[in-house]
Design a protein around this motif. Structure first.
Motif, PDB file in Angstrom:
ATOM      1  N   ILE A  97      63.355  23.854  29.734  1.00  0.00           N
ATOM      2  CA  ILE A  97      63.376  24.633  28.487  1.00  0.00           C
ATOM      3  C   ILE A  97      63.978  23.790  27.369  1.00  0.00           C
ATOM      4  N   LEU A  98      64.981  22.976  27.681  1.00  0.00           N
ATOM      5  CA  LEU A  98      65.564  22.081  26.678  1.00  0.00           C
ATOM      6  C   LEU A  98      64.581  21.006  26.233  1.00  0.00           C
ATOM      7  N   LEU A  99      63.577  20.708  27.076  1.00  0.00           N
ATOM      8  CA  LEU A  99      62.518  19.760  26.700  1.00  0.00           C
ATOM      9  C   LEU A  99      61.381  20.454  25.946  1.00  0.00           C
ATOM     10  N   ASN A 100      61.600  21.734  25.584  1.00  0.00           N
ATOM     11  CA  ASN A 100      60.634  22.537  24.835  1.00  0.00           C
ATOM     12  C   ASN A 100      59.377  22.839  25.668  1.00  0.00           C
ATOM     13  N   LEU A 101      59.575  23.062  26.956  1.00  0.00           N
ATOM     14  CA  LEU A 101      58.479  23.438  27.838  1.00  0.00           C
ATOM     15  C   LEU A 101      58.721  24.856  28.350  1.00  0.00           C
ATOM     16  N   GLU A 102      57.670  25.621  28.465  1.00  0.00           N
ATOM     17  CA  GLU A 102      57.764  26.996  28.934  1.00  0.00           C
ATOM     18  C   GLU A 102      57.825  26.995  30.462  1.00  0.00           C
ATOM     19  N   ALA A 103      59.033  27.126  31.007  1.00  0.00           N
ATOM     20  CA  ALA A 103      59.237  27.026  32.452  1.00  0.00           C
ATOM     21  C   ALA A 103      59.513  28.405  33.036  1.00  0.00           C
ATOM     22  N   GLU A 131      47.974  18.181  29.209  1.00  0.00           N
ATOM     23  CA  GLU A 131      48.279  16.751  29.302  1.00  0.00           C
ATOM     24  C   GLU A 131      49.467  16.362  28.428  1.00  0.00           C
ATOM     25  N   THR A 132      49.670  17.049  27.321  1.00  0.00           N
ATOM     26  CA  THR A 132      50.843  16.796  26.487  1.00  0.00           C
ATOM     27  C   THR A 132      52.116  17.179  27.242  1.00  0.00           C
ATOM     28  N   ALA A 133      52.080  18.334  27.906  1.00  0.00           N
ATOM     29  CA  ALA A 133      53.241  18.773  28.691  1.00  0.00           C
ATOM     30  C   ALA A 133      53.486  17.817  29.858  1.00  0.00           C
ATOM     31  N   ARG A 134      52.406  17.380  30.489  1.00  0.00           N
ATOM     32  CA  ARG A 134      52.550  16.451  31.616  1.00  0.00           C
ATOM     33  C   ARG A 134      53.129  15.116  31.155  1.00  0.00           C
ATOM     34  N   ALA A 135      52.704  14.639  29.989  1.00  0.00           N
ATOM     35  CA  ALA A 135      53.241  13.389  29.443  1.00  0.00           C
ATOM     36  C   ALA A 135      54.734  13.521  29.145  1.00  0.00           C
ATOM     37  N   THR A 136      55.144  14.693  28.649  1.00  0.00           N
ATOM     38  CA  THR A 136      56.566  14.938  28.397  1.00  0.00           C
ATOM     39  C   THR A 136      57.355  14.894  29.699  1.00  0.00           C
ATOM     40  N   VAL A 138      56.512  13.290  32.514  1.00  0.00           N
ATOM     41  CA  VAL A 138      56.528  11.918  33.029  1.00  0.00           C
ATOM     42  C   VAL A 138      57.508  11.060  32.241  1.00  0.00           C
ATOM     43  N   ALA A 139      57.583  11.272  30.927  1.00  0.00           N
ATOM     44  CA  ALA A 139      58.521  10.501  30.109  1.00  0.00           C
ATOM     45  C   ALA A 139      59.971  10.789  30.499  1.00  0.00           C
ATOM     46  N   ASN A 140      60.216  11.985  31.058  1.00  0.00           N
ATOM     47  CA  ASN A 140      61.564  12.360  31.483  1.00  0.00           C
ATOM     48  C   ASN A 140      61.738  12.257  32.996  1.00  0.00           C
ATOM     49  N   ARG A 141      60.858  11.486  33.634  1.00  0.00           N
ATOM     50  CA  ARG A 141      60.928  11.158  35.059  1.00  0.00           C
ATOM     51  C   ARG A 141      60.746  12.371  35.987  1.00  0.00           C
ATOM     52  N   TYR A 142      59.843  13.260  35.617  1.00  0.00           N
ATOM     53  CA  TYR A 142      59.466  14.371  36.482  1.00  0.00           C
ATOM     54  C   TYR A 142      58.011  14.193  36.865  1.00  0.00           C
ATOM     55  N   GLU A 143      57.724  14.295  38.142  1.00  0.00           N
ATOM     56  CA  GLU A 143      56.342  14.270  38.618  1.00  0.00           C
ATOM     57  C   GLU A 143      55.875  15.710  38.709  1.00  0.00           C
ATOM     58  N   ALA A 144      54.666  15.972  38.245  1.00  0.00           N
ATOM     59  CA  ALA A 144      54.162  17.348  38.259  1.00  0.00           C
ATOM     60  C   ALA A 144      52.803  17.402  38.927  1.00  0.00           C
ATOM     61  N   LEU A 145      52.582  18.470  39.652  1.00  0.00           N
ATOM     62  CA  LEU A 145      51.281  18.737  40.269  1.00  0.00           C
ATOM     63  C   LEU A 145      50.516  19.689  39.370  1.00  0.00           C
ATOM     64  N   VAL A 146      49.241  19.427  39.180  1.00  0.00           N
ATOM     65  CA  VAL A 146      48.394  20.337  38.409  1.00  0.00           C
ATOM     66  C   VAL A 146      47.819  21.349  39.372  1.00  0.00           C
ATOM     67  N   LEU A 147      48.095  22.627  39.114  1.00  0.00           N
ATOM     68  CA  LEU A 147      47.588  23.710  39.952  1.00  0.00           C
ATOM     69  C   LEU A 147      46.590  24.531  39.149  1.00  0.00           C
ATOM     70  N   LYS A 148      45.494  24.874  39.811  1.00  0.00           N
ATOM     71  CA  LYS A 148      44.462  25.695  39.173  1.00  0.00           C
ATOM     72  C   LYS A 148      44.489  27.053  39.849  1.00  0.00           C
ATOM     73  N   ARG A 149      44.625  28.076  39.037  1.00  0.00           N
ATOM     74  CA  ARG A 149      44.676  29.441  39.568  1.00  0.00           C
ATOM     75  C   ARG A 149      43.587  30.280  38.917  1.00  0.00           C
ATOM     76  N   THR A 150      43.064  31.153  39.692  1.00  0.00           N
ATOM     77  CA  THR A 150      42.075  32.080  39.144  1.00  0.00           C
ATOM     78  C   THR A 150      42.738  33.428  38.951  1.00  0.00           C
ATOM     79  N   ALA A 151      42.443  34.045  37.821  1.00  0.00           N
ATOM     80  CA  ALA A 151      43.027  35.353  37.517  1.00  0.00           C
ATOM     81  C   ALA A 151      42.286  36.396  38.343  1.00  0.00           C
ATOM     82  N   GLU A 152      43.045  37.267  38.961  1.00  0.00           N
ATOM     83  CA  GLU A 152      42.434  38.281  39.819  1.00  0.00           C
ATOM     84  C   GLU A 152      42.408  39.622  39.155  1.00  0.00           C
TER      85      GLU A 152
END
Length: 152
Positions: A97-103, A131-136, A138-152
């Motif tokens: 949240i301090l990195l301005n990401l909606e967690a 990709e902007t959030a993912r770049a943020t 990575v710049a702060n040394r966090y690895e993230a997995l991209v998950l795809k979800r379908t709305a039910e």
């Protein structure tokens, strides 16, 4: 001295020397040398005539339009980490949240009945936002997995 040297020579050598001097003094006939042709570069003309269509990948996808890649029922989120301890997950959520990401934190039960706490960022409406959030991250040394979800 010269005459002595000349007298020592073999008569065959004298004739051979005379023939070589005679041939070197007579002008040789010009033989046709193959002309060196300059290479032709036609690709300049070909490139001027050719038109190449380049798709714009950086354009944001509108959320109302349907694209073959992403239908409106799908959403993408980033999973940053997963913890057994809820306090560790909460601390990472605060850092994001301090990195301005909606967690957010999501509880997940695995096969053997254990509860894990997933730290997620998103959902994202467009690829560029994701990709902007993912770049943020990575710049702060966090690895993230991209998950795809379908709305039910």
């Amino acid at each position: 001295m010269f005459l002595m040297r000349l007298s020592e020579m073999d008569p065959v050598q004298k004739i051979a020397k005379r023939d070589t001097t005679a041939t070197s003094q007579t002008p040789k006939k010009k033989t046709k040398e193959p002309e060196t042709t300059q290479p032709r570069f036609d690709f300049y003309d070909i490139l001027k005539e050719t038109k190449v269509n380049i798709p714009d990948f950086m354009e944001e996808e509108p959320s109302s339009s349907k694209s073959p890649e992403q239908s409106p029922a799908e959403e993408y989120i980033l999973q940053v980490a997963s913890f057994k301890n809820a306090d560790d997950a909460e601390q990472l959520k605060v850092e994001l949240i301090l990195l301005n990401l909606e967690a957010q934190i999501e509880k997940a039960r695995i096969r053997n009945g254990e509860t894990w706490h997933r730290v997620l960022v998103g959902p994202f409406l467009s690829r560029s936002q994701r990709e902007t959030a993912r770049a943020t991250l990575v710049a702060n040394r966090y690895e993230a997995l991209v998950l795809k979800r379908t709305a039910e």
